[in-house]
Write an enzyme that holds these catalytic residues in place. Structure first.
Site, short mmCIF file in Angstrom:
data_model
loop_
_atom_site.label_atom_id
_atom_site.label_comp_id
_atom_site.label_asym_id
_atom_site.label_seq_id
_atom_site.Cartn_x
_atom_site.Cartn_y
_atom_site.Cartn_z
CD GLU A 151 42.24 -70.69 26.89
OE1 GLU A 151 42.62 -71.86 26.81
OE2 GLU A 151 42.74 -69.83 27.64
CG PHE A 152 38.67 -74.66 30.31
CD1 PHE A 152 38.51 -73.91 31.46
CD2 PHE A 152 37.56 -74.83 29.48
CE1 PHE A 152 37.28 -73.36 31.80
CE2 PHE A 152 36.33 -74.30 29.80
CZ PHE A 152 36.18 -73.55 30.97
CD GLU A 155 52.00 -69.90 28.32
OE1 GLU A 155 51.25 -69.12 28.91
OE2 GLU A 155 53.22 -69.76 28.24
CB CYS A 262 46.27 -68.07 33.24
SG CYS A 262 46.61 -68.19 31.49
CE LYS A 265 45.16 -62.86 31.93
NZ LYS A 265 43.76 -63.08 31.57
NE ARG A 329 53.11 -64.06 28.94
CZ ARG A 329 52.03 -64.31 28.21
NH1 ARG A 329 51.17 -63.35 27.96
NH2 ARG A 329 51.80 -65.52 27.73
#
Ligand code: UGA
Length: 433
Positions: A151-152, A155, A262, A265, A329
């Protein structure tokens, strides 16, 4: 089609809602009982622009349901999507696959009839093989295929992005599985590019894309630093570069460093995979190191712009990792604040959405303001760390009235330098003198 989605976070929930809107029967399953209770009762557990209306519509019609019961979700499903977290391992920084493997083991017991098991979570190259083996071991007679379906979604814009994808990547190693997913995504035919590739290519595409975007941000940040020294203006430079269609206008906004759940990570996981396969990814390694360094440098810039003898008040606007979300985050803003408080005990912060999440991380080491203007009261410097629209349109005279020293450091380049200076501020931003 009947779709089961395992994991109801920032990927699973918007995807489930989107697939329900496309006419499917979607069952979302999660281990966390409170989450399922809340979703079943009509209370969304995350905020996403445009999600609420679709969520309520499909929940009420029954097209979208929520359960903790894996069997109920998976039994008879045409497609089971894995959308659980793959957090970084605290030491190696590799993606931790324990939730993926546990979900695969559990779902394997309930497969009934031909099922496509599609991995939506971002997983290291080769994970599809592992998932396939786990299912086979648990349920040797199951009729299934494992597909990578990255998935792209961004957020904050996940619902929009679901309905307007730049591409749909299907990483299937056989025709049968590919056809099931082509049928599921048939409403997008003619509207976007379908990329049918092998499973490992698909897994790589996701990491390579995120790492590239992170590098693009690092590049423009480095260019911004260059412009400051050379006397050029990064806004003009970015515009000039972006007009070249090979470069593109997007992701050329300099800032305090990239963050979120994202990019940090995924760049780390990609670099780790490079080391593992003996194919070192030097550009990515440099991007990670320099992005970390940047946040420390930004904090230093804040501290250096104050008179050290006075413990002057630092007002901070923005804590979320980007505008439009409450997510803190790996937020550069949080890292910068954490660095600043090593040198100052007089920091007041404000964010329109992320205060609660920020409190969980920095607790009472800073003061929390009621609103943007309250944060500026008696401040010696205002530092902007997240690009919220309300900061762009803030009343400069009102801010001026609140502050003790009229100094603004805009690390998102969101204010108009000429206007801010005309309003009597000593204004500094990134990439221009
Ligand atoms: C990112 C990707 O954009 C999505 O395509 C991908 O699906 C998602 O990760 C994921 O892997 O799940 P996201 O983390 O929501 O999405 O956030 P972005 O909008 O990409 O921003 C990431 C960071 O880069 C933020 O800290 C943002 O402020 C920063 N950024 C972005 C810049 O500093 N400059 C830019 O020009 C753009």
């Amino acid at each position: 089609m009947k779709i089961a989605i395992i994991g109801t976070g920032y990927v699973g929930l918007p995807t489930g809602i989107g697939l329900a809107e496309l006419g499917n029967e979607v069952v979302c399953v999660d281990k966390i009982e409170e989450k399922i209770a809340s979703l079943s009762a009509g209370r969304a557990t995350i905020y996403e622009d445009g999600m609420e209306e679709l969520f309520q519509k499909h929940r009420k019609s029954g097209a979208l349901s929520f359960t903790t019961d894996m069997e109920k979700a998976v039994n008879g499903a045409d497609v089971v999507m894995l959308a659980v977290g793959t957090p970084p391992h605290p030491i190696t920084k590799e993606a931790d696959l324990k939730y993926i493997y546990a979900a695969a083991e559990e779902l394997a017991q309930y497969l009934n009839g031909y099922t496509v098991v599609a991995t939506k979570s971002t997983v290291p190259v080769g994970t599809g093989d592992e998932v396939e083996a786990i299912i086979k071991k648990v349920n040797p007679t199951a009729d299934y295929d494992v597909v990578s379906l990255p998935e792209f979604l961004r957020e904050g814009f996940a619902v929009h992005d679901f309905f307007h994808p730049d591409r749909i990547v299907i990483g299937a190693n056989n025709e049968k599985a590919r056809n099931v997913l082509l049928k599921l995504y048939a409403p997008f035919e003619g509207k976007t590019e379908f990329l049918l590739v092998n499973r490992k290519s698909s897994e790589t595409i996701k990491y390579a894309s995120n790492a590239f975007l992170a590098m693009k941000i690092h590049y423009i940040n480095e260019m911004a630093d260059f412009c400051e020294k050379a006397g050029a203006d990064i806004r003009e430079v970015a515009k000039g570069m972006g007009l070249d269609s090979r470069i593109g206008k997007k992701f050329l906004n300099p800032g305090p460093g990239y963050g979120g759940s994202c990019f940090p990570k995924d760049t780390n996981a990609m670099a780790q995979m490079g080391r593992k396969f003996g194919a070192h990814l030097n550009l990515i390694e440099t991007t990670i190191a320099k992005n970390d360094e940047r946040k420390v440098n930004m904090a230093k810039r804040v501290i250096d712009s104050l008179d050290k003898s006075t413990n002057g008040k630092i007002a901070v606007w923005g804590l979320a990792f980007k505008g439009g979300t409450d997510d803190c985050r790996e937020s550069p803003a949080m890292d910068i604040v954490s660095e600043i408080i090593k040198h100052s005990s007089n920091v007041t912060v404000y964010d329109p959405k992320a205060m609660d999440n920020a409190k969980k991380i920095i607790g009472d080491k800073v003061k929390y303001a009621q609103d943007a203007y309250d944060a500026c009261k008696d401040a010696d410097i205002l530092v902007i760390l997240t690009e919220w629209e309300e900061f762009r349109t803030a009343d400069l005279n009102k801010i001026r009235g609140q502050m003790k020293t009229h100094k603004i450091l805009d690390l998102r380049n969101m204010l108009n330098a000429t206007e801010v200076r005309a309003a009597g501020f000593d204004y500094a931003c990134i990439g221009m003198k």
